[in-house]
Design a protein around this motif. Structure first.
Motif, mmCIF file in Angstrom:
data_model
loop_
_atom_site.group_PDB
_atom_site.id
_atom_site.type_symbol
_atom_site.label_atom_id
_atom_site.label_comp_id
_atom_site.label_asym_id
_atom_site.label_seq_id
_atom_site.Cartn_x
_atom_site.Cartn_y
_atom_site.Cartn_z
ATOM 1 N N LEU A 85 0.327 -8.691 -11.860
ATOM 2 C CA LEU A 85 -0.012 -7.632 -10.745
ATOM 3 C C LEU A 85 0.652 -6.232 -11.340
ATOM 4 O O LEU A 85 1.627 -6.174 -11.778
ATOM 5 C CB LEU A 85 0.546 -7.990 -9.755
ATOM 6 C CG LEU A 85 0.194 -7.131 -8.527
ATOM 7 C CD1 LEU A 85 -1.167 -7.270 -8.066
ATOM 8 C CD2 LEU A 85 0.867 -7.487 -7.141
ATOM 9 N N GLY A 86 -0.215 -5.256 -11.111
ATOM 10 C CA GLY A 86 0.344 -3.806 -11.502
ATOM 11 C C GLY A 86 0.963 -3.170 -10.320
ATOM 12 O O GLY A 86 0.936 -3.467 -9.251
ATOM 13 N N VAL A 87 2.243 -2.438 -10.957
ATOM 14 C CA VAL A 87 3.055 -1.932 -10.005
ATOM 15 C C VAL A 87 2.340 -0.851 -9.119
ATOM 16 O O VAL A 87 2.604 -0.621 -7.982
ATOM 17 C CB VAL A 87 4.348 -1.328 -10.769
ATOM 18 C CG1 VAL A 87 3.752 0.157 -11.467
ATOM 19 C CG2 VAL A 87 5.397 -0.868 -9.901
ATOM 20 N N GLU A 88 1.096 -0.291 -9.585
ATOM 21 C CA GLU A 88 0.141 0.683 -8.936
ATOM 22 C C GLU A 88 -0.285 -0.141 -7.689
ATOM 23 O O GLU A 88 -0.508 0.364 -6.613
ATOM 24 C CB GLU A 88 -1.133 0.996 -9.723
ATOM 25 C CG GLU A 88 -0.483 2.018 -10.920
ATOM 26 C CD GLU A 88 -0.107 1.149 -12.148
ATOM 27 O OE1 GLU A 88 0.106 1.686 -13.122
ATOM 28 O OE2 GLU A 88 -0.049 -0.174 -12.169
ATOM 29 N N SER A 89 -0.587 -1.533 -7.789
ATOM 30 C CA SER A 89 -0.875 -2.346 -6.586
ATOM 31 C C SER A 89 -0.001 -2.600 -5.686
ATOM 32 O O SER A 89 0.062 -2.650 -4.381
ATOM 33 C CB SER A 89 -1.444 -3.608 -7.155
ATOM 34 O OG SER A 89 -2.604 -3.537 -7.990
ATOM 35 N N ILE A 90 1.421 -2.746 -5.994
ATOM 36 C CA ILE A 90 2.551 -2.762 -5.052
ATOM 37 C C ILE A 90 2.716 -1.364 -4.420
ATOM 38 O O ILE A 90 2.984 -1.448 -3.307
ATOM 39 C CB ILE A 90 3.627 -3.062 -6.054
ATOM 40 C CG1 ILE A 90 3.629 -4.611 -6.476
ATOM 41 C CG2 ILE A 90 5.181 -3.078 -4.925
ATOM 42 C CD1 ILE A 90 4.446 -4.958 -7.539
ATOM 43 N N VAL A 91 2.470 -0.379 -5.165
ATOM 44 C CA VAL A 91 2.607 0.992 -4.472
ATOM 45 C C VAL A 91 1.604 1.074 -3.323
ATOM 46 O O VAL A 91 1.841 1.629 -2.198
ATOM 47 C CB VAL A 91 2.438 2.104 -5.474
ATOM 48 C CG1 VAL A 91 2.306 3.364 -4.769
ATOM 49 C CG2 VAL A 91 3.440 2.175 -6.249
ATOM 50 N N LYS A 92 0.394 0.551 -3.431
ATOM 51 C CA LYS A 92 -0.616 0.673 -2.361
ATOM 52 C C LYS A 92 -0.183 -0.246 -1.377
ATOM 53 O O LYS A 92 -0.459 0.213 -0.048
ATOM 54 C CB LYS A 92 -1.917 0.005 -3.035
ATOM 55 C CG LYS A 92 -2.890 0.798 -3.887
ATOM 56 C CD LYS A 92 -4.157 0.141 -4.238
ATOM 57 C CE LYS A 92 -4.551 0.640 -5.310
ATOM 58 N NZ LYS A 92 -5.890 -0.120 -6.006
ATOM 59 N N MET A 93 0.349 -1.361 -1.384
ATOM 60 C CA MET A 93 0.908 -2.058 -0.318
ATOM 61 C C MET A 93 2.096 -1.419 0.280
ATOM 62 O O MET A 93 2.115 -1.340 1.730
ATOM 63 C CB MET A 93 1.327 -3.604 -0.820
ATOM 64 C CG MET A 93 0.270 -4.411 -1.020
ATOM 65 S SD MET A 93 -0.964 -4.700 0.198
ATOM 66 C CE MET A 93 0.066 -5.419 1.256
ATOM 67 N N LYS A 94 2.697 -0.576 -0.320
ATOM 68 C CA LYS A 94 3.979 0.060 0.381
ATOM 69 C C LYS A 94 3.588 1.177 1.221
ATOM 70 O O LYS A 94 3.910 1.397 2.267
ATOM 71 C CB LYS A 94 4.976 0.633 -0.670
ATOM 72 C CG LYS A 94 5.830 -0.350 -1.576
ATOM 73 C CD LYS A 94 6.868 0.463 -2.455
ATOM 74 C CE LYS A 94 7.842 -0.540 -2.947
ATOM 75 N NZ LYS A 94 8.561 0.046 -4.177
ATOM 76 N N ALA A 95 2.377 1.858 0.728
ATOM 77 C CA ALA A 95 1.660 2.854 1.503
ATOM 78 C C ALA A 95 1.132 2.259 2.929
ATOM 79 O O ALA A 95 0.934 3.065 3.785
ATOM 80 C CB ALA A 95 0.571 3.402 0.604
#
Length: 144
Positions: free
Chosen positions: A47-57
């Motif tokens: 899983l990309g950290v970019e996807s984790i950032v989307k979830m944080k948003a």
């Protein structure tokens, strides 16, 4: 440059994975000692950290590597755009993408907290073709 942010492991299924310094990715098995490793097509999850950032948003708090039960957290690569069959090289380890996304299991912790989980859409799975160690900071090369 695409790179590994974290290598994550769990001894049992259905729990959050925790980061380790480096992991041994065994031929046709996956991350040694991980509950999801074995002789099947989803030996290693990414899983990309970019996807984790989307979830944080979306308001998910306390997210970090391993919270989505991924073995390898990446940065700088759009994983879910890689076609099945793509080969990824990390150090000496060669992996082949076998599945994009997955069914979210009932009772997913992230789904309970946020009402959404990114892993079914943006996580990918691979099998190990050539074994070796992977650690945070290793470069990810997509082989043509």
């Amino acid at each position: 440059m695409a790179k590994v942010i974290a290598v994550n492991i769990s001894e049992k299924k259905g729990v959050i994975k925790h980061p380790i310094e480096k992991g041994f990715f065994k031929f046709n098995h996956g991350l040694e000692g991980d509950a999801h490793a074995g002789d099947w097509h989803r030996q290693v999850s990414f899983l990309g950290v970019e996807s984790i950032v989307k979830m944080k948003a979306k308001g998910a708090l306390g997210l970090c590597s391993g919270k989505f039960a991924e073995n390898i957290t990446t940065e700088g690569i759009i994983l879910y755009e890689l076609p099945v069959g793509t080969k990824i090289k990390i150090g000496k380890v060669v992996l082949e993408v076998t599945q994009i996304g997955k069914e979210c299991h009932a009772g997913c912790e992230i789904m309970k907290l946020v009402g959404d989980c990114i892993m079914p859409r943006e996580g990918i799975f691979a099998k190990v073709l050539e074994e070796g160690y992977i650690k945070a900071g290793d470069e990810i090369v997509v082989e043509e």
